[in-house]
Design a protein around this motif. Structure first.
Motif, PDB file in Angstrom:
ATOM      1  N   HIS A  99       0.867  -1.181   0.000  1.00 25.59           N
ATOM      2  CA  HIS A  99       0.000   0.000   0.000  1.00 25.59           C
ATOM      3  C   HIS A  99       0.901   1.227   0.000  1.00 25.59           C
ATOM      4  O   HIS A  99       1.964   1.230   0.610  1.00 25.59           O
ATOM      5  CB  HIS A  99      -0.887  -0.020   1.260  1.00 25.59           C
ATOM      6  N   ALA A 100       0.437   2.263  -0.702  1.00 24.30           N
ATOM      7  CA  ALA A 100       1.282   3.454  -0.821  1.00 24.30           C
ATOM      8  C   ALA A 100       1.684   3.995   0.552  1.00 24.30           C
ATOM      9  O   ALA A 100       2.832   4.368   0.774  1.00 24.30           O
ATOM     10  CB  ALA A 100       0.548   4.509  -1.624  1.00 24.30           C
ATOM     11  N   GLN A 101       0.696   4.017   1.462  1.00 17.82           N
ATOM     12  CA  GLN A 101       1.050   4.413   2.817  1.00 17.82           C
ATOM     13  C   GLN A 101       1.457   3.145   3.565  1.00 17.82           C
ATOM     14  O   GLN A 101       0.632   2.242   3.727  1.00 17.82           O
ATOM     15  CB  GLN A 101      -0.137   5.057   3.541  1.00 17.82           C
ATOM     16  N   GLY A 102       2.642   3.082   4.023  1.00 20.59           N
ATOM     17  CA  GLY A 102       3.102   1.898   4.752  1.00 20.59           C
ATOM     18  C   GLY A 102       2.519   1.879   6.150  1.00 20.59           C
ATOM     19  O   GLY A 102       1.925   2.870   6.602  1.00 20.59           O
ATOM     20  N   LYS A 103       2.707   0.752   6.831  1.00 18.89           N
ATOM     21  CA  LYS A 103       2.095   0.582   8.162  1.00 18.89           C
ATOM     22  C   LYS A 103       2.585   1.637   9.158  1.00 18.89           C
ATOM     23  O   LYS A 103       1.804   2.151   9.972  1.00 18.89           O
ATOM     24  CB  LYS A 103       2.359  -0.834   8.687  1.00 18.89           C
ATOM     25  N   LYS A 104       3.902   1.972   9.069  1.00 20.89           N
ATOM     26  CA  LYS A 104       4.429   2.935  10.034  1.00 20.89           C
ATOM     27  C   LYS A 104       3.912   4.342   9.751  1.00 20.89           C
ATOM     28  O   LYS A 104       3.636   5.112  10.679  1.00 20.89           O
ATOM     29  CB  LYS A 104       5.962   2.905  10.025  1.00 20.89           C
ATOM     30  N   GLY A 105       3.783   4.649   8.485  1.00 18.65           N
ATOM     31  CA  GLY A 105       3.249   5.950   8.085  1.00 18.65           C
ATOM     32  C   GLY A 105       1.796   6.092   8.536  1.00 18.65           C
ATOM     33  O   GLY A 105       1.406   7.115   9.122  1.00 18.65           O
ATOM     34  N   ILE A 106       0.974   5.050   8.298  1.00 20.33           N
ATOM     35  CA  ILE A 106      -0.443   5.050   8.691  1.00 20.33           C
ATOM     36  C   ILE A 106      -0.562   5.195  10.211  1.00 20.33           C
ATOM     37  O   ILE A 106      -1.335   5.999  10.734  1.00 20.33           O
ATOM     38  CB  ILE A 106      -1.127   3.735   8.244  1.00 20.33           C
TER      39      ILE A 106
END
Lengths: 119, 443
Positions: A31-38
């Motif tokens: 996903h464009a937004q990775g887990k850490k970013g989300i």
């Protein structure tokens, strides 16, 4: 010759909640937004409400990288149980690069409570 | 060889929450970027991370990479890189990130080290070969063939150096393959010791080579020994010449001592004969004193003739014999008991031994002549000891009382005593309390 232009607008509006997820967010792989970013964005919009569970190394043929679960749900069900339910009912429908919002309501029934009364 | 040598401390850092679009150019240029968050190391970003983890934030693109310890070896680090298919790894010291190492730099260092080692080995081999060729001792490398675990069947020569060719008067080609038993007949037990204990040495006359040899063998690996052979024929011959010369010298000295003793015996015989014809007690006493003095010197020469040491006198033996003679020839001995303390044997050189003997003679003479005993039987005790730096001669008469102090201290014996102490470069202490004690100290 003078040119003229006209416009028309159609609109509707409603109130939304931030973050848009209240129960569980299933994050697909790549996903464009990775887990850490989300998780970082959830930290700003709903501080201390969600917990991240990494499923990168989880066994199973799913396109899921991680899930973010509201801590309110975790108080009622252990995470292993939540993942087990999601594996069965949600993960098969999640595609690569997709983030899926899941409404997850937990109802708890308690029956046959017994006790004794002293006179 | 640790990764320390190839550690790269020059690197570019980026923030963990930067967007990938902002760092893609930097990464293409630098090949790797160090990701930090609030001064904490978060990871090492490489191109593959952006390909396999196509997220928007750098932190999400990061993949976990093995950590290298500052003290890890280059070989191990290369093995880790091969295992994970990575060309760069972060290095830590005490859990702190300190830099990175790249696959290429590790390979370069390893290659450089191998080249250096190869050069060193070649140089060392060259030196050993030179030593092997030029050394004056014979060198044999031999293979051992065993019948059983402990029984040797044969020992065959594998290699020899030019010095051994010269010793054996045979060419290398003729020596290689030859049984060592044919050259050294009794070598088997010697080799057995070398095999069991790692090394052994022996010296013997070798009839095959007609030489005195000193050989030392040491086990180089299983069933192989190296034997060093030194021709010591010249040394043995020279030792024999020196020993013969020494023996001849000893013989000559004994001969001289023999003649001196004989001459002194003649003098003593004349004095004894003379004494037999003296009726005057005064002259008899004078003659006895002369006999005692000459005898104390003659006794030293007798000791040298009887003993093994040419210049060292056993003082216990000397004083015992001196006292024995004194008792035999002195008329005033009837009520006197002169003893030598039985102490540890002390050896003294000939010159000082004579001075000591004469000194004992004079002290006893002086005691008997110028003192009286408070007891019925007078006891005089002689002792001679050595301390750390000094010799100590002690004569104790526990019952002596001086008759006339003036006569006692001006006697000829007393004068001689002082002269002898001067010769010994020593000093004498006299304690006259409940008898008389003479204590002579010299170095």
């Amino acid at each position: 010759m003078n040119e003229t232009a006209s416009y028309s607008v159609n609109l509707s509006f409603e109130a939304i909640k931030l973050p848009p997820v209240t129960d569980i967010l299933v994050l697909g792989k790549k996903h464009a937004q990775g887990k850490k970013g989300i998780m970082e964005s959830f930290r700003f919009t709903a501080p201390d409400e969600f917990e991240l569970f990494d499923l990168d190394n989880d066994e199973g043929d799913y396109e899921v990288e991680a899930i973010l679960v509201n801590k309110r749900i975790l108080k009622r069900l252990p995470v292993s149980e939540i993942i087990s339910v999601l594996k069965k009912s949600v993960f098969p429908y999640v595609s690569k690069g997709e983030a899926v919002k899941v409404d997850f309501s937990v109802k708890i029934n308690v029956e046959n409570i017994k006790g004794s009364i002293e006179f | 060889m640790t990764v320390e040598k190839v550690l790269n401390r020059n690197f570019l850092t980026i923030s963990a929450f930067e967007g990938r679009a902002a760092i893609e150019d930097k990464l293409a240029r630098e090949k790797f970027l160090v990701v930090m968050d609030n001064n904490n190391y978060e990871g090492l970003l490489i191109n593959a991370d952006l390909i396999y983890r196509p997220h928007k934030l750098v932190i999400d693109c990061l993949s976990e990479k093995p950590k290298v310890d500052f003290y890890d070896s280059i070989e191990n680090t290369i093995a880790i890189m091969d295992q994970y298919s990575l060309h760069i790894l972060p290095v830590f010291k005490n859990n702190d990130f300190i830099g990175v190492v790249t696959y290429q730099s590790l390979l370069n260092e390893l290659y450089l080290q191998n080249v250096k080692n190869k050069v060193k080995i070649e140089e060392s081999e060259k030196n050993y070969k030179l030593l092997f060729e030029k050394m004056r001792s014979g060198f044999i490398l031999a293979e051992i063939f065993m019948n059983s675990k402990t029984q040797i069947n044969d020992i065959k020569i594998v290699n020899v150096n030019p010095a051994f060719e010269e010793m054996a008067k045979l060419r290398k080609n003729n020596l290689i393959g030859l049984s060592l038993k044919k050259i050294f007949i009794n070598i088997e037990p010697f080799v057995n010791i070398a095999l069991r204990q790692g090394s052994s040495n022996m010296t013997f006359f070798n009839e095959t080579l007609n030489k005195h040899l000193e050989i030392s063998a040491f086990s180089t690996r299983e069933n192989q020994i190296a034997v060093m052979v030194v021709d010591i024929s010249d040394r043995i011959n020279n030792e024999k010449i020196i020993n013969d010369a020494l023996e001849e010298k000893k013989e000559l000295i004994r001969e001289i001592q023999h003649r001196v003793r004989n001459n002194m015996q003649i003098i003593l015989s004349f004095l004894h004969l003379n004494r037999m014809h003296i009726n005057d007690p005064k002259y008899d006493e004078f003659c006895t004193k002369c006999i005692n003095r000459v005898h104390s010197v003659a006794l030293v020469h007798e000791h040298i003739l009887e003993g093994n040491k040419l210049d060292q006198i056993d003082m216990q033996w000397y004083f015992t014999n001196l006292v024995s003679h004194f008792k035999q020839f002195n008329n005033k001995q009837n009520n006197n008991d002169i003893v030598v303390s039985n102490r540890k044997t002390v050896f003294l050189d000939m010159d000082r031994a004579i001075y000591c003997g004469m000194l004992v003679n004079e002290i006893i003479e002086n005691l008997l002549q110028n003192t009286v005993s408070r007891l019925k039987i007078r006891k005089i005790e002689i002792s001679f000891i050595t301390t750390e730096n000094n010799y100590q001669l002690e004569i104790v008469d526990n019952s002596a009382q001086i008759i006339d102090q003036a006569v006692y201290s001006q006697s000829f014996n007393f004068e001689l005593m002082n002269m002898l102490i001067e010769q010994l470069k020593g000093n004498m202490q006299t304690i006259s309390e409940n008898g008389i004690i003479y204590k002579v100290l010299f170095k």
